[in-house]
Design an enzyme around this catalytic site. Structure first.
Site, PDB file in Angstrom:
ATOM      1  N   GLU A   1      53.604  54.451   9.139  1.00  0.00           N
ATOM      2  CA  GLU A   1      52.850  53.851   7.948  1.00  0.00           C
ATOM      3  C   GLU A   1      52.531  53.896   6.732  1.00  0.00           C
ATOM      4  O   GLU A   1      52.304  55.112   6.224  1.00  0.00           O
ATOM      5  CB  GLU A   1      51.865  53.394   8.327  1.00  0.00           C
ATOM      6  CG  GLU A   1      50.719  52.319   7.631  1.00  0.00           C
ATOM      7  CD  GLU A   1      48.827  52.674   7.010  1.00  0.00           C
ATOM      8  OE1 GLU A   1      47.976  52.147   6.478  1.00  0.00           O
ATOM      9  OE2 GLU A   1      48.985  53.600   7.199  1.00  0.00           O
TER      10      GLU A   1
ATOM     11  N   ASP B   1      50.996  56.228  12.176  1.00  0.00           N
ATOM     12  CA  ASP B   1      49.354  56.434  10.839  1.00  0.00           C
ATOM     13  C   ASP B   1      49.421  57.651   9.533  1.00  0.00           C
ATOM     14  O   ASP B   1      50.002  58.267  10.128  1.00  0.00           O
ATOM     15  CB  ASP B   1      48.167  56.464  11.669  1.00  0.00           C
ATOM     16  CG  ASP B   1      46.796  56.407  11.110  1.00  0.00           C
ATOM     17  OD1 ASP B   1      46.718  54.618  10.618  1.00  0.00           O
ATOM     18  OD2 ASP B   1      46.254  57.196  10.378  1.00  0.00           O
TER      19      ASP B   1
END
Ligand code: AAO
Length: 497
Positions: free
Chosen positions: A232, A196
């Site tokens: 990401e 993330d």
């Protein structure tokens, strides 16, 4: 590493967003294994902040409190049971790891696992982290410690993303705690990580953490296997940070892909299907081997993240099935499908005020189980896009076509296209508003009758949908009406009647 560690060279994974571990374990056994899914991206399994205003939003899981495995999806035992049972079915587990930050600034309390935290003293007793383990405002350089300018790489990486307390990843101690968390997940048997907010971390810090990771668990993987890493990084161009800064570490989430597919299938920005012949690298996206691709993700299906209004979701189901079929048929990137839960939108001033709504839950906030109805789709508010016949059968298509390039491209100069994957598979899509696709096309396949896996299934040697006859010269007559509910025909070597 860039290779996904799937069993039997399987080609696609699904994000079971906010599912409980017990439901994922059952889904591996009853559906994902049998239909050839390579793996599951699971929501963050570590303890998170309990947000009550708004009431239990999905995004509370992006606010870590500790690395204990205790969330609305289940506890440590549930997680281990899931990883084991999925691996037994040849379905891998990829964990969404939130390691850039802890929770948002303001307040104190206890996380979903009961660990104490205080955002003023920066105390996270469940790790433990303290004041020395976070980037201070001096390192960041903005007055409120938050990111304001995506044109400044230093801000993006040293300041707080939407006020989330930014971990000091240059610290050996912090790196060690994160590596311990990831290694614990590896010891349980996961196959890799969705990292993330990778754009908000320095590539060098991430390399140092990945360098400390163990090889995968040999109960399920060949010895010496390394975790699959996909990061990401939102890079649509025009910012200080480019996704190329990360591709030596693993794949990146290619956000241009879903945004452009949205434009193409919606026929916006002057786009049409005929332009897709060189989709991917030819459109300025990352190299095939560096890209993880998707039509939508958990952020941009609700207006968070990037991609804007072009993103296709389950709400545009006809176009969504077409875009998914194209993605699964076209040889570019490693594919992730989205599997969502439903929420009622509430549009005001161009924004959905309900974009925070969490997964289906009971009155006490416990996430509801996923129930399967007699049509094989889901109830209780779970959308289960991955169970839609058209989507699920295209996963098989991609597995059957693996390793074969694109051949026999055909288009009508507008919104009708067709191509084959070597001599393994063939697809045709008609996105014209009115006119039928009616042509005799080279399929690349050997002669015989094939079951179209979009309109039906091959079952007991018969086809429940359309049958396509391929002649001795590899050509077949293809007819797709302009107003067909699913204006796609897909056949492959394993759908021969
Ligand atoms: C919540 C509240 C906040 C509060 C915070 C702390 O909503 O108001 O301050 O708690 O108390 C999720 C939610 C957040 C939530 C957070 C924590 O989305 O709303 O905050 O959990 O609970 C950036 C990041 C990217 C991130 C994305 C959402 O770069 O990493 O924002 N995605 C991940 C997760 C996501 C999660 C987090 C990270 C945090 O997938 O679910 O947040 O763990 C530009 C930049 C992008 C940037 C976007 C949005 O994009 O390029 O990097 O993403 O802006 O800020 C065009 C441009 C495109 C631009 C886009 C949007 O498309 O071309 O470049 O517009 O402007």
């Amino acid at each position: 590493q860039h290779a996904p560690n799937t069993a039997d060279n399987k080609q696609a994974i699904v994000h079971l967003f906010e599912w409980r571990w017990a439901d994922i374990a059952a889904e591996c056994e009853r559906f994902l294994g049998p239909y050839g899914f390579g793996g599951v991206q699971v929501s963050p399994p570590n303890e998170n902040r309990v947000i009550t205003s708004p009431n239990r939003p999905w995004w509370e899981r992006y606010q870590p409190i500790s690395y204990h495995l205790n969330t609305r999806s289940g506890n440590d035992e549930d997680f281990k049971d899931m990883v084991h049972r999925c691996n037994e079915q040849g379905v891998r587990i990829y964990v969404d790891v939130v390691i850039n930050h802890m929770c948002g600034a303001g307040g104190s309390g206890h996380g979903t696992g009961g660990s104490y935290f205080n955002t003023d003293s920066l105390e996270f007793s469940g790790v433990p982290f303290g004041a020395n383990d976070f980037n201070d405002c001096g390192t960041c350089g903005t007055s409120d410690c938050n990111i304001h300018n995506y044109g400044d790489a230093n801000q993006v990486r040293n300041c707080r993303l939407v006020a989330l307390l930014d971990l000091k990843l240059s610290s050996d101690y912090v790196r060690g705690k994160i590596a311990d968390y990831l290694n614990y997940l590896i010891s349980i048997g996961v196959a890799g990580f969705r990292v993330d907010a990778a754009k908000h971390m320095w590539p060098g810090d991430m390399a140092a953490i990945f360098g400390r990771l163990s090889d995968l668990n040999t109960a399920y993987f060949p010895s010496g296997s390394r975790p699959f890493i996909f990061m990401e990084v939102i890079d649509l161009g025009g910012e200080a940070i480019s996704s190329s800064e990360y591709t030596h570490l693993g794949r990146i989430t290619e956000f241009k892909y879903g945004m452009q597919l949205g434009y193409v299938f919606r026929k916006q920005n002057g786009q049409k299907l005929a332009h897709l012949a060189n989709f991917g690298e030819g459109w300025g996206m990352q190299l095939d081997n560096n890209a993880l691709v998707f039509v939508d993700n958990h952020d941009n299906q609700r207006g968070h993240g990037a991609g804007g209004q072009s993103i296709l979701t389950f709400r545009d189901s006809r176009l969504y099935k077409m875009a998914n079929a194209f993605m699964l048929a076209f040889p570019y990137g490693f594919v992730r499908m989205m599997s969502s839960f439903y929420w009622d939108q509430w549009w005001e001033g161009g924004k959905d005020k309900n974009d925070w709504i969490g997964p289906p839950a009971d009155g006490s906030g416990n996430t509801m189980g996923v129930s399967i109805n007699n049509m094989g789709t889901c109830d209780n508010g779970w959308m289960c896009e991955h169970r839609w016949r058209q989507n699920r059968n295209m996963v098989t298509f991609r597995n059957v076509a693996a390793g074969h390039g694109m051949y026999n491209w055909w288009d009508n100069g507008n919104n009708q296209i067709a191509f084959s994957r070597g001599d393994r598979a063939f697809i045709a899509i008609n996105n014209e508003d009115w006119s039928a696709l009616d042509a005799t096309l080279q399929t690349g396949l050997s002669s015989g009758d094939y079951c179209d896996v979009i309109s039906g299934d091959l079952s007991n040697g018969g086809c429940t949908g359309k049958t396509i006859t391929v002649g001795g010269d590899g050509r077949a007559h293809i007819h797709i009406a302009g107003d067909d509910e699913d204006p796609i025909i897909a056949i492959h070597a394993d759908s021969k009647v």
